[in-house]
Design a protein around this motif. Structure first.
Motif, PDB file in Angstrom:
ATOM      1  N   UNK A 154       0.847  -1.190   0.000  1.00  0.00           N
ATOM      2  CA  UNK A 154       0.000   0.000   0.000  1.00  0.00           C
ATOM      3  C   UNK A 154       0.881   1.238   0.000  1.00  0.00           C
ATOM      4  N   UNK A 155       0.731   2.120  -0.988  1.00  0.00           N
ATOM      5  CA  UNK A 155       1.582   3.308  -1.037  1.00  0.00           C
ATOM      6  C   UNK A 155       1.200   4.371  -0.027  1.00  0.00           C
ATOM      7  N   UNK A 156       0.003   4.261   0.568  1.00  0.00           N
ATOM      8  CA  UNK A 156      -0.504   5.336   1.423  1.00  0.00           C
ATOM      9  C   UNK A 156      -1.113   4.856   2.738  1.00  0.00           C
ATOM     10  N   UNK A 157      -0.797   3.646   3.160  1.00  0.00           N
ATOM     11  CA  UNK A 157      -1.379   3.080   4.374  1.00  0.00           C
ATOM     12  C   UNK A 157      -2.898   3.003   4.294  1.00  0.00           C
ATOM     13  N   UNK A 158      -3.411   2.862   3.094  1.00  0.00           N
ATOM     14  CA  UNK A 158      -4.833   2.675   2.885  1.00  0.00           C
ATOM     15  C   UNK A 158      -5.058   1.276   2.317  1.00  0.00           C
ATOM     16  N   UNK A 159      -6.249   0.750   2.480  1.00  0.00           N
ATOM     17  CA  UNK A 159      -6.553  -0.567   1.946  1.00  0.00           C
ATOM     18  C   UNK A 159      -6.419  -0.569   0.423  1.00  0.00           C
ATOM     19  N   UNK A 160      -6.031  -1.724  -0.130  1.00  0.00           N
ATOM     20  CA  UNK A 160      -5.821  -1.848  -1.575  1.00  0.00           C
ATOM     21  C   UNK A 160      -7.105  -2.366  -2.223  1.00  0.00           C
ATOM     22  N   UNK A 161      -7.573  -1.722  -3.299  1.00  0.00           N
ATOM     23  CA  UNK A 161      -8.827  -2.138  -3.948  1.00  0.00           C
ATOM     24  C   UNK A 161      -8.815  -3.588  -4.416  1.00  0.00           C
ATOM     25  N   UNK A 162      -9.999  -4.175  -4.486  1.00  0.00           N
ATOM     26  CA  UNK A 162     -10.167  -5.561  -4.904  1.00  0.00           C
ATOM     27  C   UNK A 162     -10.432  -5.643  -6.401  1.00  0.00           C
ATOM     28  N   UNK A 163     -10.018  -6.745  -6.998  1.00  0.00           N
ATOM     29  CA  UNK A 163     -10.320  -7.019  -8.407  1.00  0.00           C
ATOM     30  C   UNK A 163     -11.830  -7.130  -8.573  1.00  0.00           C
ATOM     31  N   UNK A 164     -12.328  -6.603  -9.693  1.00  0.00           N
ATOM     32  CA  UNK A 164     -13.761  -6.637  -9.956  1.00  0.00           C
ATOM     33  C   UNK A 164     -14.092  -7.544 -11.136  1.00  0.00           C
ATOM     34  N   UNK A 165     -13.340  -8.627 -11.281  1.00  0.00           N
ATOM     35  CA  UNK A 165     -13.583  -9.578 -12.354  1.00  0.00           C
ATOM     36  C   UNK A 165     -13.364 -10.989 -11.838  1.00  0.00           C
ATOM     37  N   UNK A 217      -9.902 -13.333  -2.436  1.00  0.00           N
ATOM     38  CA  UNK A 217      -9.481 -11.936  -2.573  1.00  0.00           C
ATOM     39  C   UNK A 217      -8.418 -11.674  -1.531  1.00  0.00           C
ATOM     40  N   UNK A 218      -7.643 -10.622  -1.737  1.00  0.00           N
ATOM     41  CA  UNK A 218      -6.504 -10.393  -0.856  1.00  0.00           C
ATOM     42  C   UNK A 218      -6.916  -9.887   0.519  1.00  0.00           C
ATOM     43  N   UNK A 219      -6.173 -10.338   1.533  1.00  0.00           N
ATOM     44  CA  UNK A 219      -6.253  -9.727   2.857  1.00  0.00           C
ATOM     45  C   UNK A 219      -5.631  -8.332   2.774  1.00  0.00           C
ATOM     46  N   UNK A 220      -5.736  -7.574   3.830  1.00  0.00           N
ATOM     47  CA  UNK A 220      -5.051  -6.290   3.944  1.00  0.00           C
ATOM     48  C   UNK A 220      -4.058  -6.393   5.094  1.00  0.00           C
ATOM     49  N   UNK A 221      -3.079  -5.506   5.125  1.00  0.00           N
ATOM     50  CA  UNK A 221      -2.160  -5.437   6.251  1.00  0.00           C
ATOM     51  C   UNK A 221      -2.820  -4.664   7.401  1.00  0.00           C
ATOM     52  N   UNK A 222      -2.390  -4.940   8.622  1.00  0.00           N
ATOM     53  CA  UNK A 222      -2.988  -4.293   9.789  1.00  0.00           C
ATOM     54  C   UNK A 222      -2.798  -2.783   9.775  1.00  0.00           C
ATOM     55  N   UNK A 223      -1.724  -2.311   9.134  1.00  0.00           N
ATOM     56  CA  UNK A 223      -1.485  -0.877   9.086  1.00  0.00           C
ATOM     57  C   UNK A 223      -2.318  -0.144   8.058  1.00  0.00           C
ATOM     58  N   UNK A 224      -3.043  -0.887   7.200  1.00  0.00           N
ATOM     59  CA  UNK A 224      -3.906  -0.255   6.199  1.00  0.00           C
ATOM     60  C   UNK A 224      -5.180   0.263   6.858  1.00  0.00           C
ATOM     61  N   UNK A 225      -5.623   1.418   6.421  1.00  0.00           N
ATOM     62  CA  UNK A 225      -6.876   1.958   6.948  1.00  0.00           C
ATOM     63  C   UNK A 225      -8.031   1.033   6.579  1.00  0.00           C
ATOM     64  N   UNK A 226      -8.863   0.643   7.538  1.00  0.00           N
ATOM     65  CA  UNK A 226     -10.002  -0.231   7.230  1.00  0.00           C
ATOM     66  C   UNK A 226     -11.180   0.505   6.616  1.00  0.00           C
ATOM     67  N   UNK A 284      -6.503   5.938  -3.071  1.00  0.00           N
ATOM     68  CA  UNK A 284      -7.227   6.887  -3.897  1.00  0.00           C
ATOM     69  C   UNK A 284      -8.248   7.670  -3.098  1.00  0.00           C
ATOM     70  N   UNK A 285      -8.308   7.396  -1.773  1.00  0.00           N
ATOM     71  CA  UNK A 285      -9.238   8.119  -0.916  1.00  0.00           C
ATOM     72  C   UNK A 285     -10.667   7.636  -1.031  1.00  0.00           C
ATOM     73  N   UNK A 286     -10.870   6.410  -1.521  1.00  0.00           N
ATOM     74  CA  UNK A 286     -12.219   5.882  -1.722  1.00  0.00           C
ATOM     75  C   UNK A 286     -12.751   5.281  -0.420  1.00  0.00           C
ATOM     76  N   UNK A 287     -13.922   5.714  -0.010  1.00  0.00           N
ATOM     77  CA  UNK A 287     -14.537   5.213   1.215  1.00  0.00           C
ATOM     78  C   UNK A 287     -15.138   3.835   0.982  1.00  0.00           C
ATOM     79  N   UNK A 288     -15.217   3.046   2.048  1.00  0.00           N
ATOM     80  CA  UNK A 288     -15.817   1.716   1.951  1.00  0.00           C
ATOM     81  C   UNK A 288     -17.220   1.826   1.359  1.00  0.00           C
ATOM     82  N   UNK A 289     -17.498   0.993   0.384  1.00  0.00           N
ATOM     83  CA  UNK A 289     -18.766   1.047  -0.333  1.00  0.00           C
ATOM     84  C   UNK A 289     -18.591   1.595  -1.731  1.00  0.00           C
ATOM     85  N   UNK A 290     -17.453   2.276  -1.961  1.00  0.00           N
ATOM     86  CA  UNK A 290     -17.161   2.822  -3.278  1.00  0.00           C
ATOM     87  C   UNK A 290     -16.607   1.762  -4.216  1.00  0.00           C
ATOM     88  N   UNK A 291     -16.330   2.170  -5.431  1.00  0.00           N
ATOM     89  CA  UNK A 291     -15.845   1.253  -6.464  1.00  0.00           C
ATOM     90  C   UNK A 291     -14.552   0.569  -6.045  1.00  0.00           C
TER      91      UNK A 291
END
Length: 347
Positions: free
Chosen positions: A104-115, A126-135, A140-147
């Motif tokens: 993660x370049x910004x300590x944010x969660x990494x988006x999931x594949x959509x295919x 699908x991938x897990x996230x690291x504990x330091x990633x924002x849940x 990209x600053x996308x809130x949970x529920x976004x694309x």
């Protein structure tokens, strides 16, 4: 079978952007993610293909590749396993690799594949996230529920946040490898489990997508990297590297290899003039002082290739274009020379 020219490389745990504010980068030793798969492949008689696919695959865990590149890489790992009597260990480790957290370049969660994946063995993974990633916020600053914040086939956010079928209790420790935590990929859409350091076992249910993947069907954001492959992935040729650039002036099939070699030389010559303070275009990749670099906030963020490797632009083999990756100097020289280009790394 191990090849020194394709030696694995470690990434720095953090990186900084000179002159611009930047969150902590969460990274890992990405080569560790495919070690057990490669060992299983060697034992199954996969030969040279094992190292080629392993090295190509772990590059998908970097921040630069698209959201489906990791899944594509896991598909390639399964493809090869199926040519080796559907080796169970190879498939198991490919399933776990598909769930390894990405950098993660910004300590944010990494988006999931959509295919959907090509192979049914990867359905619902699908991938897990690291504990330091924002849940709550994705890259990209996308809130949970976004694309891209809900895995393909699921209708609600992952719960617990950051978990995956192989580690349903939640995210894993920053920089750690899922394959070292569990040998259970949690497939089947039922229950996965892992043993915590305290010895207790945690379980949870993860939904399985109902959509059946169509053969060779991929969304645009999942387009496979053309390096060492055609548009349809081949188990004998890796389909994922760090970054690729198509040729600006596509040549005929008879001479694009020479053009690729010359274009790689031009890029390497340009890279030789760059520093960490060089201005750049957001999202572009380069080599800076032998390290792989990505442009963030107008400045390069570098990731070390390790003590024995260097970053270089290389010519693609089966299509017009170049790739940027970590390799040995001798390997880079050999690949460029094989195209017929003269003058070494920079021409």
């Amino acid at each position: 079978m191990q090849f020194t020219t394709l030696a694995a490389f470690a990434l720095a745990a953090t990186a900084s952007v000179h002159g611009a504010p930047f969150h902590k980068r969460i990274a890992q030793v990405i080569s560790d993610s495919t070690t057990k798969w490669e060992q299983a492949c060697d034992a199954a008689g996969g030969g040279a293909q094992c190292n080629q696919v392993a090295v190509a695959s772990f590059g998908a865990l970097l921040a630069a590749p698209g959201p489906c590149q990791q899944q594509n890489a896991a598909d390639n790992m399964v493809d090869l396993a199926k040519t080796l009597n559907s080796n169970a260990d190879m498939i198991k480790f490919a399933q776990i690799f598909a769930q390894q957290p990405r950098n993660s370049p910004t300590s944010q969660s990494v988006p999931y594949c959509q295919s959907a994946p090509r192979n049914a063995e990867l359905n619902g993974l699908f991938q897990c996230q690291f504990q330091g990633d924002s849940p709550t916020t994705f890259v990209g600053g996308i809130a949970v529920g976004g694309n891209g914040t809900i895995p393909f086939g699921m209708s609600a956010p992952v719960n617990p946040a950051g978990s995956c079928p192989a580690n349903p209790s939640g995210p894993i420790v920053d920089g750690s490898q899922l394959v070292d935590i569990t040998q259970n990929p949690g497939v089947g859409g039922t229950t996965g489990s892992n043993t915590t350091t305290g010895g207790s076992t945690n379980t949870s249910t993860v939904a399985t997508p109902s959509t059946t993947p169509s053969s060779g069907s991929l969304d645009p954001d999942c387009e496979e990297d053309p390096t060492e492959s055609t548009s349809t992935a081949s188990p004998t040729m890796p389909a994922t590297t760090v970054a690729t650039t198509p040729s600006a002036t596509p040549s005929s099939s008879g001479n694009f290899k020479l053009t690729n070699g010359q274009n790689a030389q031009k890029l390497n010559a340009q890279f030789a003039t760059l520093t960490a303070n060089s201005s750049c275009t957001e999202g572009t990749d380069a080599c800076v002082n032998g390290a792989f670099a990505q442009c963030v906030g107008g400045k390069y963020v570098t990731q070390s290739c390790g003590s024995s490797l260097t970053c270089a632009a290389l010519p693609l083999v089966n299509s017009p274009g170049t790739s940027i990756t970590c390799t040995t100097n001798s390997d880079a020289l050999a690949r460029i020379a094989a195209t017929g280009a003269q003058g070494g790394l920079t021409g």
